[in-house]
Design an enzyme around this catalytic site. Structure first.
Site, mmCIF file in Angstrom:
data_model
loop_
_atom_site.group_PDB
_atom_site.id
_atom_site.type_symbol
_atom_site.label_atom_id
_atom_site.label_comp_id
_atom_site.label_asym_id
_atom_site.label_seq_id
_atom_site.Cartn_x
_atom_site.Cartn_y
_atom_site.Cartn_z
ATOM 1 N N HIS A 116 0.872 -1.180 0.000
ATOM 2 C CA HIS A 116 0.000 0.000 0.000
ATOM 3 C C HIS A 116 0.908 1.228 0.000
ATOM 4 O O HIS A 116 1.611 1.485 0.979
ATOM 5 C CB HIS A 116 -0.910 -0.023 1.238
ATOM 6 C CG HIS A 116 -1.900 1.090 1.260
ATOM 7 N ND1 HIS A 116 -1.973 1.996 2.298
ATOM 8 C CD2 HIS A 116 -2.880 1.453 0.384
ATOM 9 C CE1 HIS A 116 -2.962 2.845 2.072
ATOM 10 N NE2 HIS A 116 -3.513 2.544 0.902
ATOM 11 N N ASP A 120 -4.337 6.375 3.943
ATOM 12 C CA ASP A 120 -5.780 6.558 3.779
ATOM 13 C C ASP A 120 -6.339 7.370 4.943
ATOM 14 O O ASP A 120 -6.087 7.043 6.117
ATOM 15 C CB ASP A 120 -6.499 5.208 3.710
ATOM 16 C CG ASP A 120 -6.208 4.444 2.430
ATOM 17 O OD1 ASP A 120 -5.671 5.077 1.492
ATOM 18 O OD2 ASP A 120 -6.517 3.240 2.355
ATOM 19 N N HIS A 195 -12.961 8.082 1.607
ATOM 20 C CA HIS A 195 -11.655 8.438 2.139
ATOM 21 C C HIS A 195 -10.832 9.063 1.020
ATOM 22 O O HIS A 195 -11.215 9.030 -0.151
ATOM 23 C CB HIS A 195 -10.914 7.217 2.710
ATOM 24 C CG HIS A 195 -10.399 6.270 1.677
ATOM 25 N ND1 HIS A 195 -11.222 5.411 0.964
ATOM 26 C CD2 HIS A 195 -9.129 6.035 1.220
ATOM 27 C CE1 HIS A 195 -10.499 4.690 0.118
ATOM 28 N NE2 HIS A 195 -9.217 5.040 0.259
ATOM 29 N N HIS A 197 -6.992 8.698 -0.587
ATOM 30 C CA HIS A 197 -5.740 7.949 -0.620
ATOM 31 C C HIS A 197 -4.652 8.958 -0.976
ATOM 32 O O HIS A 197 -4.622 9.503 -2.081
ATOM 33 C CB HIS A 197 -5.826 6.834 -1.673
ATOM 34 C CG HIS A 197 -4.546 6.090 -1.862
ATOM 35 N ND1 HIS A 197 -4.159 5.043 -1.051
ATOM 36 C CD2 HIS A 197 -3.542 6.251 -2.787
ATOM 37 C CE1 HIS A 197 -2.989 4.578 -1.454
ATOM 38 N NE2 HIS A 197 -2.599 5.298 -2.506
#
Length: 231
Positions: A116, A120, A195, A197
């Protein structure tokens, strides 16, 4: 005796003539005491003011050199004051800003068997998104996986990414400053809830870095899994 009387009359005649002139003209005779007093009075009486003569205005009523110089000086003073206010405003604004207010739900690193590459930050759809740095918008619109994204390249070679947006308020080529609103939070693309990112790429956008660590180095702390005014 008659000659003496005649001589006396002849001597007195000029005085009599002066009195006749005075009664006829209402002016004192030349050389008289009254004439001297009149001259003194005229000398003591102030004359009417003369028209001012200066270069403040010409015959057409336009400002002359002195007035023009004053106006130019006033304009320059106004410009200097404006420049000072701009400089003070720039000194007060942040060098780095938070991308959004919300809860940090996922950090940089391994996740679900993959990597990742961002941070977030969750909040309601429509929550404002802000540019983390000054820079130029190099992308704004649809993007695979992100639904809608924004990418900003900063002068010092850092690229920031904002994904899953509901909508953007900037376009490619726009110049932005840190803390400026650039869009609103959404739930578009591959997303499990509303959200943003947020990614940070160094070296002109060639190497992903941990956004939390990057923010911390610039005085902004991010606490994973908790609500904070820093996000």
């Amino acid at each position: 005796m008659a000659l003496a009387a005649g001589a006396s009359i002849a001597a007195a005649a000029p005085v009599s003539d002066q009195r006749i002139v005075l009664l006829a003209t209402d002016e004192p005779p030349t050389g008289s005491t009254d004439d001297a007093h009149t001259k003194d009075a005229l000398a003591a009486t102030p004359s009417a003011p003369l028209p001012l003569t200066s270069d403040d205005a010409n015959v057409s009523g336009e400002p002359g050199p002195t007035a023009a110089g004053f106006v130019a000086s006033l304009q320059r003073g106004t410009e200097l004051n404006y420049e000072r206010e701009i400089a003070e405003e720039q000194a007060r604004r942040p060098v780095v800003a938070l991308p959004a207010v919300g809860v940090s739900t996922s950090s940089f690193g391994p996740r679900w068997g993959t990597s990742h590459s961002g941070l977030d930050v969750a909040n309601a759809i429509g929550t404002p998104l802000f540019a983390a740095t000054d820079g130029i918008v190099i992308d704004s619109g649809p993007a695979s996986g992100f639904g809608i994204w924004i990418r900003i390249m900063s002068p010092d070679g850092f690229m920031t990414v904002y994904g899953h947006n509901e909508s953007n308020t900037v376009q490619v080529g726009d110049t932005v400053v840190a803390g400026q609103q650039i869009g609103v939070m959404g739930n578009r693309g591959f997303s499990t809830g509303p959200h943003v990112h947020f990614e940070v790429w160094a070296d002109g956008g060639s190497r992903a870095v941990d956004p939390s660590a990057w923010l911390a180095e610039r005085g902004i702390m991010v606490n994973s899994g908790s609500s904070s005014s820093a996000l």
